[in-house]
Design a protein around this motif. Structure first.
Motif, short mmCIF file in Angstrom:
data_model
loop_
_atom_site.label_atom_id
_atom_site.label_comp_id
_atom_site.label_asym_id
_atom_site.label_seq_id
_atom_site.Cartn_x
_atom_site.Cartn_y
_atom_site.Cartn_z
N PRO A 177 0.81 -1.23 0.00
CA PRO A 177 0.00 0.00 0.00
C PRO A 177 0.84 1.27 0.00
N TRP A 178 2.11 1.16 0.30
CA TRP A 178 2.99 2.34 0.29
C TRP A 178 3.56 2.59 -1.09
N ARG A 214 -10.38 -1.40 3.23
CA ARG A 214 -10.72 -0.89 4.58
C ARG A 214 -9.46 -0.60 5.38
N ASP A 215 -8.42 -1.38 5.14
CA ASP A 215 -7.15 -1.14 5.86
C ASP A 215 -6.48 0.15 5.38
N TRP A 216 -6.46 0.39 4.05
CA TRP A 216 -5.56 1.43 3.53
C TRP A 216 -6.24 2.70 3.05
N PRO A 218 -8.04 4.87 4.66
CA PRO A 218 -7.82 6.02 5.55
C PRO A 218 -6.45 6.66 5.35
N VAL A 219 -5.45 5.86 5.01
CA VAL A 219 -4.11 6.42 4.80
C VAL A 219 -4.06 7.20 3.49
N ASP A 222 -5.86 10.41 3.74
CA ASP A 222 -5.09 11.35 4.57
C ASP A 222 -3.98 12.02 3.75
N ARG B 183 -0.54 1.44 9.27
CA ARG B 183 -1.05 2.65 8.59
C ARG B 183 -0.07 3.81 8.77
N VAL B 186 2.88 3.28 6.45
CA VAL B 186 2.52 3.55 5.05
C VAL B 186 2.40 5.05 4.83
#
Lengths: 315, 251
Positions: A177-178, A214-216, A218-219, A222, B183, B186
């Motif tokens: 996800p990064w 759902r995990d990523w 929010p990041v 942001d 999170r 990341v």
């Protein structure tokens, strides 16, 4: 259950954006140039925005969560677009000339969702769907989903291996996800939109993909909020509602609402809005559509809007 | 004078980089002592205080079974005497809180290195209790109030606690809220905040080391951060410790 504050913000953002879009269309923005050809010099100039406004209008009518004024504005925008496309003739002629182009069908689908039909185009699309060539044309995996969803909505009966199409996308691989970027952000949102038919089929998304989002989400919301990428944030918030109970909370909605202008113009990013109304429309119409879609899908899912009826068979 | 404090800070920061660089070389098996023979200059002593439990990392992760360098034990104990901790100013004071946790960890490691029953004497003031292990400064670890972002930043400051042997309320919090840690990692990576990313990636590697579920694979993230890092020895030390935790191999 979705926070009432989120629902209130979604309703406000969406109805203001719709007001702005509707007013802009009444002022003549978004119209095709006089004598528009089947092969526009720049399809993104006016042809694509007509399809985008039709998408927003069709979801408002489909989900039925806007008030009477919003429903009327949606209908008028669709009527406007359909007239611009010469009641679908322009799409038909473009598709007839270019067998492998998908934009006529991808524009048509939003009108079909709202009940418009073009008999000859239906017949042509049905015939083209039988060609091997059409199914193996080169395109990005999330674009292939767009075409499959358009055919599904139009009612072209074709077997589709949805899990295989989903697995071929960036999102379907559940990558690091990064290692995402801005452009891939849009690939992600469109993968979700087409698999779920813009939130109507939340189960259309494979369960591991929904859990990954759902995990990523929010990041990603942001960081693109911090970068002032309001357009992408809006799309990601729409995704948040497409996959079930939203996980991003009210803060991003508050920020989007805070950058929306009093007349409903929703800026695409943190850059200054151009003072020329025509340029301002061109630059920001997509974000207004995104705001309408995000708000509509969020309200519809929270209020339990009925699944859309099966597409009527082409006449 | 207004320039005095910043220059002292700069001097201590440079010393911290030197000590971190030596710890990094020791961890990589390149030899050399983490702490040179005493007496140390005051800045080096301050650096040992700043790095806290990380000066023990080469010993803890060497896997040789060799005892800890006596100079490390002596200096770690002396540093806390020369630079005593301030009075914690509530949970909001992250720096003070992180220092209290660092002291807790150093006291535990000193006790372990010196043998059973020696921890109490080294425990920081206010955390002493009967037995070998000092009491943790916050009995429940950093509170998580449903906001992953500020919580993960707080955990980033506590990354030096992500070492084998150490386990306590902060580690329980890491296990409990692994997704919030991931999170944060990341987010920091995408924002090019390399130091925070490295610190949180170290927690993820620690989770992997303990066999706890980890929402992000640590290895590819560590590789990416090593390639794009900020170039500081302290950040590289975090990454090297993380890689050793994650793979068990020498970084």
């Amino acid at each position: 259950m979705t926070d009432n504050h989120v629902l209130s913000l979604a309703q406000q953002l969406s109805s203001r954006a719709l007001d702005w879009l509707h007013a802009a269309h009444r002022s003549g923005f978004g119209a095709l140039p006089a004598g528009a050809a089947v092969d526009p010099t720049d399809p993104d100039d006016a042809y694509k925005p007509i399809g985008e406004a039709a998408l927003a209008g069709s979801l408002i009518l489909r989900d039925g969560v806007a008030g009477p004024r919003g429903m009327q504005a949606a209908q008028e925008m669709l009527d406007f677009g359909w007239r611009q496309l010469r009641s679908g003739d322009l799409l038909y002629e473009r598709q007839l000339r270019h067998t492998l182009l998908t934009d006529p069908m991808e524009t048509y689908v939003h009108f079909v969702r709202a009940g418009y039909r073009h008999r000859a185009l239906d017949e042509l699309l049905g015939a083209l769907a039988g060609l091997r060539s059409v199914h193996v044309s080169e395109m990005l995996p999330n674009r292939r989903l767009a075409v499959a969803n358009a055919r599904r909505t139009i009612g072209i009966d074709q077997p589709v291996d949805w899990p295989a199409l989903a697995a071929a996308t960036w999102l379907g691989a559940l990558p690091e996800p990064w290692a995402v970027d801005w452009s891939t952000g849009y690939d992600i949102t469109h993968t979700v939109f087409h698999l779920t038919d813009w939130g109507a089929l939340p189960d259309g998304l494979p369960a591991p993909v929904a859990a990954y989002l759902r995990d990523w989400l929010p990041v990603w919301v942001d960081i693109w909020l911090e970068a002032g990428q309001w357009d992408l944030v809006g799309e990601l918030l729409a995704v948040d509602s497409c996959i079930g109970e939203p996980v991003c909370g009210s803060e991003p909605w508050e920020q989007l609402a805070s950058v929306q202008h009093p007349d409903g113009l929703t800026p695409r990013d943190a850059d200054p809005v151009d003072g020329d109304p025509g340029t301002a429309f061109k630059d920001n119409e997509h974000t207004a559509v995104v705001a309408v879609v995000a708000g509509t899908v969020t309200l519809a899912r929270a209020l339990g809007a009925a699944a859309p009826p099966a597409a009527p068979a082409p006449a | 004078m207004p320039v005095a404090e910043p220059s002292l800070r700069d001097e201590y920061a440079a010393a911290a980089e030197r000590v971190a660089g030596r710890a990094l070389e020791a961890l990589r098996g390149l030899g050399g002592a983490v702490v040179p023979a005493t007496p140390l200059p005051r800045a080096e002593l301050a650096a040992v205080r700043v790095l806290g439990p990380d000066v023990f990392a080469p010993w803890l992760l060497s896997g040789t079974g060799e005892p800890c360098e006596p100079a490390v034990l002596e200096t770690a104990a002396d540093a806390r005497v020369v630079f005593p901790a301030g009075v914690p100013n509530g949970a909001a004071d992250q720096g003070t809180s992180a220092l209290a946790w660092s002291d807790w960890a150093v006291a535990l490691l000193l006790a372990r290195a010196r043998g059973p029953g020696t921890g109490e004497a080294d425990a920081p003031a206010g955390t002493r209790r009967r037995g070998a292990a000092p009491a943790p400064p916050e009995p429940n670890g950093p509170p998580y109030r449903g906001r992953w972002h500020p919580w993960s930043l707080r955990m980033a400051h506590l990354a030096p606690l992500a070492l084998p042997v150490l386990d306590g309320p902060v580690h329980d919090a890491a296990r409990r809220d692994a997704l919030a840690l991931a999170r944060g990692a990341v987010r920091a990576t995408l924002r090019r905040d390399h130091r925070t990313a490295a610190r949180l990636a170290r927690w993820l590697a620690w989770l992997a080391h303990t066999g706890a579920p980890c929402p992000v694979e640590p290895e590819p993230l560590l590789s990416a951060l090593a390639l794009t890092g900020d170039g500081s020895a302290r950040t590289h030390l975090h990454l090297a410790i993380a890689r050793r935790l994650s793979t068990g191999r020498r970084p």
